[in-house]
Motif scaffolding. Structure first.
Motif, PDB file in Angstrom:
ATOM      1  N   LEU A  41       0.834  -1.199   0.000  1.00  8.83           N
ATOM      2  CA  LEU A  41       0.000   0.000   0.000  1.00  8.83           C
ATOM      3  C   LEU A  41       0.871   1.252   0.000  1.00  8.83           C
ATOM      4  O   LEU A  41       0.613   2.208  -0.739  1.00  8.83           O
ATOM      5  CB  LEU A  41      -0.907  -0.006   1.233  1.00  8.83           C
ATOM      6  N   ASN A  42       1.925   1.238   0.808  1.00  8.71           N
ATOM      7  CA  ASN A  42       2.814   2.400   0.877  1.00  8.71           C
ATOM      8  C   ASN A  42       3.543   2.640  -0.439  1.00  8.71           C
ATOM      9  O   ASN A  42       3.864   3.785  -0.771  1.00  8.71           O
ATOM     10  CB  ASN A  42       3.830   2.230   2.012  1.00  8.71           C
ATOM     11  N   ARG A  43       3.785   1.559  -1.187  1.00 12.12           N
ATOM     12  CA  ARG A  43       4.401   1.716  -2.507  1.00 12.12           C
ATOM     13  C   ARG A  43       3.424   2.360  -3.480  1.00 12.12           C
ATOM     14  O   ARG A  43       3.794   3.176  -4.305  1.00 12.12           O
ATOM     15  CB  ARG A  43       4.809   0.352  -3.076  1.00 12.12           C
ATOM     16  N   ASP A  59       1.769   8.525   0.132  1.00 12.89           N
ATOM     17  CA  ASP A  59       1.556   9.295   1.357  1.00 12.89           C
ATOM     18  C   ASP A  59       0.661   8.573   2.374  1.00 12.89           C
ATOM     19  O   ASP A  59       0.206   9.168   3.337  1.00 12.89           O
ATOM     20  CB  ASP A  59       1.052  10.713   1.064  1.00 12.89           C
ATOM     21  N   ALA A  60       0.445   7.294   2.152  1.00 12.08           N
ATOM     22  CA  ALA A  60      -0.413   6.550   3.082  1.00 12.08           C
ATOM     23  C   ALA A  60       0.272   6.320   4.422  1.00 12.08           C
ATOM     24  O   ALA A  60      -0.363   6.372   5.481  1.00 12.08           O
ATOM     25  CB  ALA A  60      -0.808   5.212   2.472  1.00 12.08           C
ATOM     26  N   ASN A  61       1.579   6.051   4.363  1.00 13.06           N
ATOM     27  CA  ASN A  61       2.323   5.844   5.597  1.00 13.06           C
ATOM     28  C   ASN A  61       1.706   4.837   6.543  1.00 13.06           C
ATOM     29  O   ASN A  61       1.741   4.995   7.760  1.00 13.06           O
ATOM     30  CB  ASN A  61       2.478   7.166   6.352  1.00 13.06           C
ATOM     31  N   ARG A  82      -7.194   6.827  -0.995  1.00  8.94           N
ATOM     32  CA  ARG A  82      -7.415   7.127  -2.415  1.00  8.94           C
ATOM     33  C   ARG A  82      -6.109   6.941  -3.170  1.00  8.94           C
ATOM     34  O   ARG A  82      -5.050   7.302  -2.679  1.00  8.94           O
ATOM     35  CB  ARG A  82      -7.884   8.572  -2.600  1.00  8.94           C
ATOM     36  N   LEU A  83      -6.204   6.373  -4.361  1.00 11.32           N
ATOM     37  CA  LEU A  83      -5.015   6.231  -5.204  1.00 11.32           C
ATOM     38  C   LEU A  83      -4.617   7.606  -5.727  1.00 11.32           C
ATOM     39  O   LEU A  83      -5.487   8.429  -5.998  1.00 11.32           O
ATOM     40  CB  LEU A  83      -5.302   5.279  -6.366  1.00 11.32           C
ATOM     41  N   LEU A 111      -7.756   2.095  -2.274  1.00 11.34           N
ATOM     42  CA  LEU A 111      -7.236   0.843  -1.731  1.00 11.34           C
ATOM     43  C   LEU A 111      -7.640   0.741  -0.282  1.00 11.34           C
ATOM     44  O   LEU A 111      -7.513   1.696   0.474  1.00 11.34           O
ATOM     45  CB  LEU A 111      -5.703   0.867  -1.763  1.00 11.34           C
ATOM     46  N   ILE A 112      -8.150  -0.429   0.106  1.00  8.04           N
ATOM     47  CA  ILE A 112      -8.489  -0.644   1.512  1.00  8.04           C
ATOM     48  C   ILE A 112      -7.467  -1.623   2.082  1.00  8.04           C
ATOM     49  O   ILE A 112      -7.321  -2.742   1.592  1.00  8.04           O
ATOM     50  CB  ILE A 112      -9.921  -1.197   1.665  1.00  8.04           C
ATOM     51  N   ASP A 113      -6.741  -1.187   3.090  1.00  5.66           N
ATOM     52  CA  ASP A 113      -5.790  -2.055   3.783  1.00  5.66           C
ATOM     53  C   ASP A 113      -6.544  -2.670   4.956  1.00  5.66           C
ATOM     54  O   ASP A 113      -7.326  -1.986   5.616  1.00  5.66           O
ATOM     55  CB  ASP A 113      -4.608  -1.220   4.290  1.00  5.66           C
ATOM     56  N   SER A 114      -6.349  -3.952   5.186  1.00  3.04           N
ATOM     57  CA  SER A 114      -7.071  -4.580   6.290  1.00  3.04           C
ATOM     58  C   SER A 114      -6.083  -5.308   7.197  1.00  3.04           C
ATOM     59  O   SER A 114      -4.978  -5.636   6.775  1.00  3.04           O
ATOM     60  CB  SER A 114      -8.133  -5.541   5.747  1.00  3.04           C
ATOM     61  N   PRO A 115      -6.476  -5.529   8.456  1.00  2.00           N
ATOM     62  CA  PRO A 115      -5.560  -6.225   9.371  1.00  2.00           C
ATOM     63  C   PRO A 115      -5.372  -7.672   8.919  1.00  2.00           C
ATOM     64  O   PRO A 115      -6.299  -8.295   8.410  1.00  2.00           O
ATOM     65  CB  PRO A 115      -6.301  -6.184  10.716  1.00  2.00           C
ATOM     66  N   GLY A 116      -4.176  -8.180   9.102  1.00  2.00           N
ATOM     67  CA  GLY A 116      -3.894  -9.570   8.729  1.00  2.00           C
ATOM     68  C   GLY A 116      -4.704 -10.526   9.583  1.00  2.00           C
ATOM     69  O   GLY A 116      -5.108 -10.205  10.698  1.00  2.00           O
ATOM     70  N   MET A 117      -4.959 -11.685   9.017  1.00  2.00           N
ATOM     71  CA  MET A 117      -5.759 -12.669   9.746  1.00  2.00           C
ATOM     72  C   MET A 117      -5.014 -13.984   9.784  1.00  2.00           C
ATOM     73  O   MET A 117      -4.131 -14.246   8.952  1.00  2.00           O
ATOM     74  CB  MET A 117      -7.093 -12.841   9.039  1.00  2.00           C
TER      75      MET A 117
END
Ligand SMILES: Nc1nc2c(ncn2[C@@H]2O[C@H](COP(=O)(O)OP(=O)(O)OP(=O)(O)O)[C@@H](O)[C@H]2O)c(=O)[nH]1
Ligand SMILES: [Mg+2]
Ligand SMILES: [Zn+2]
Length: 305
Positions: free
Chosen positions: A192-194, A198-200, A224-225, A232-238
């Motif tokens: 996501l950061n790539r 600016d998502a950081n 937002r791209l 893009l929605i980043d979600s916690p790992g499961m």
């Protein structure tokens, strides 16, 4: 006022109204608000509000057990299931993610990250049959700072793209809302950061000694791209993906290699368990259906009653 939910922190939600982000709660015990939901809210004070209603959803990706559902994302165009060879690859989790996407009618692609690690080569080969099932498979490295051990020469690697298919991934994502799902530590937030510089998003160092990912992303968040209308929605790992919400019909439709053999078994209502004349079991026996997929199908079937 209308807005879109861009972050879910327990019972607090961030709603983007196009001009800024409002911190919202729900009235009473509404719950069930997902990242990506379109809502209407009433503002209560500067920067704060209450969610009044959730607009009908185009789709909803969620997991479930006997007790509750965990909403991952709503109103998405596709899901990118991120996998990696390190921490140890969990194929059952991948299959369950794919089943959840099929049930929610959300197109899925598989992103094999960490192309720079030598362990990735064997996994790329093992995942090739998924591309044949119709799930686009992209091989990428989210980290530009690490050296590629040896360029992987297995498909989908292409000559002349030493960092894998980041450009292709970028193209797949443009103008769409995509949710990243997958095990903890596979590199969702790093990717996501790539893609959204600016998502950081917080990325974490995994404990290689334990070969276990640390849960670094604690809540779903929409970004937002930089180009166009995509997000893009980043979600916690499961660690696991509960599918308590499956029924027999949706299970049968969720495996393309089973669905496509519909009508070829001796019995019209064949469950492909141990019925005689079963075309699916026959295909599994001669290797045309992956044993790993057949095993998970049978586990899921056993869980439906
Ligand atoms: N070698 C290598 N390491 C990577 C790559 N992508 C991510 N990592 C590392 O993998 C670790 C986990 O990355 P994250 O992006 O936090 O993983 P995540 O999937 O967001 O994990 P959760 O938030 O727990 O779900 C970090 O140490 C990253 O630096 C890659 O392409 N190559
Ligand atoms: Mg993360
Ligand atoms: Zn059958």
């Amino acid at each position: 006022m209308p807005g879109r939910v861009v972050a879910v922190h327990g019972h607090h939600f961030l709603v983007d109204d196009g001009e800024g982000v409002i911190e919202c709660v729900t009235r009473g015990k509404k719950g069930g608000v997902a990242c990506g939901d379109n809502v209407t809210f009433a503002s209560t004070s500067a920067g704060k509000g209450v969610i009044e209603a959730i607009a009908p959803r185009r789709n909803l990706l969620y997991r479930s057990d006997e007790f509750r559902s965990k909403l991952l994302a709503a109103n998405v165009d596709q899901a990118a299931i991120v996998v990696a060879a390190v921490p140890a690859f969990n194929e059952e989790l991948l299959i369950r993610c794919l089943v959840a996407c099929e049930v929610a009618e959300i197109p899925a692609l598989i992103v094999l990250n960490k192309a720079d690690l030598p362990e990735t080569e064997a996994l790329a080969r093992a995942l090739a049959p998924y591309a044949e099932l119709g799930y686009p498979l992209l091989l990428v490295s989210a980290r530009e700072d690490v050296a590629m051990a040896e360029p992987l020469r297995v498909p989908p690697y292409q000559e002349g793209s030493p960092r894998g298919q980041l450009a292709e991934l970028d193209q797949c994502l443009s103008d769409k809302t995509t949710v990243f799902v997958g095990a903890s530590g596979v590199g969702k937030s790093t990717l996501l950061n790539r893609l959204v510089p600016d998502a950081n998003a917080t990325t974490g160092e995994i404990s290689l000694a334990l070969d276990a990912g640390k849960h670094t992303t604690t809540h779903a968040r929409l970004f937002r791209l930089p180009s166009g209308a995509g997000a893009l929605i980043d979600s916690p790992g499961m660690q696991e993906f509960g599918l308590k919400h499956l029924n027999l019909a949706s299970l049968m439709a969720a495996f393309p290699e089973i669905h496509s053999r519909h009508g070829q078994c001796r019995f019209y209502n064949c469950r492909h368990l141990k019925e005689p004349g079963c075309a699916v079991l026959e295909a599994a026996k001669n290797g045309a259906i992956m044993a790993s997929r057949m095993k998970v199908y049978h586990w899921l079937l056993a869980g439906i009653k």
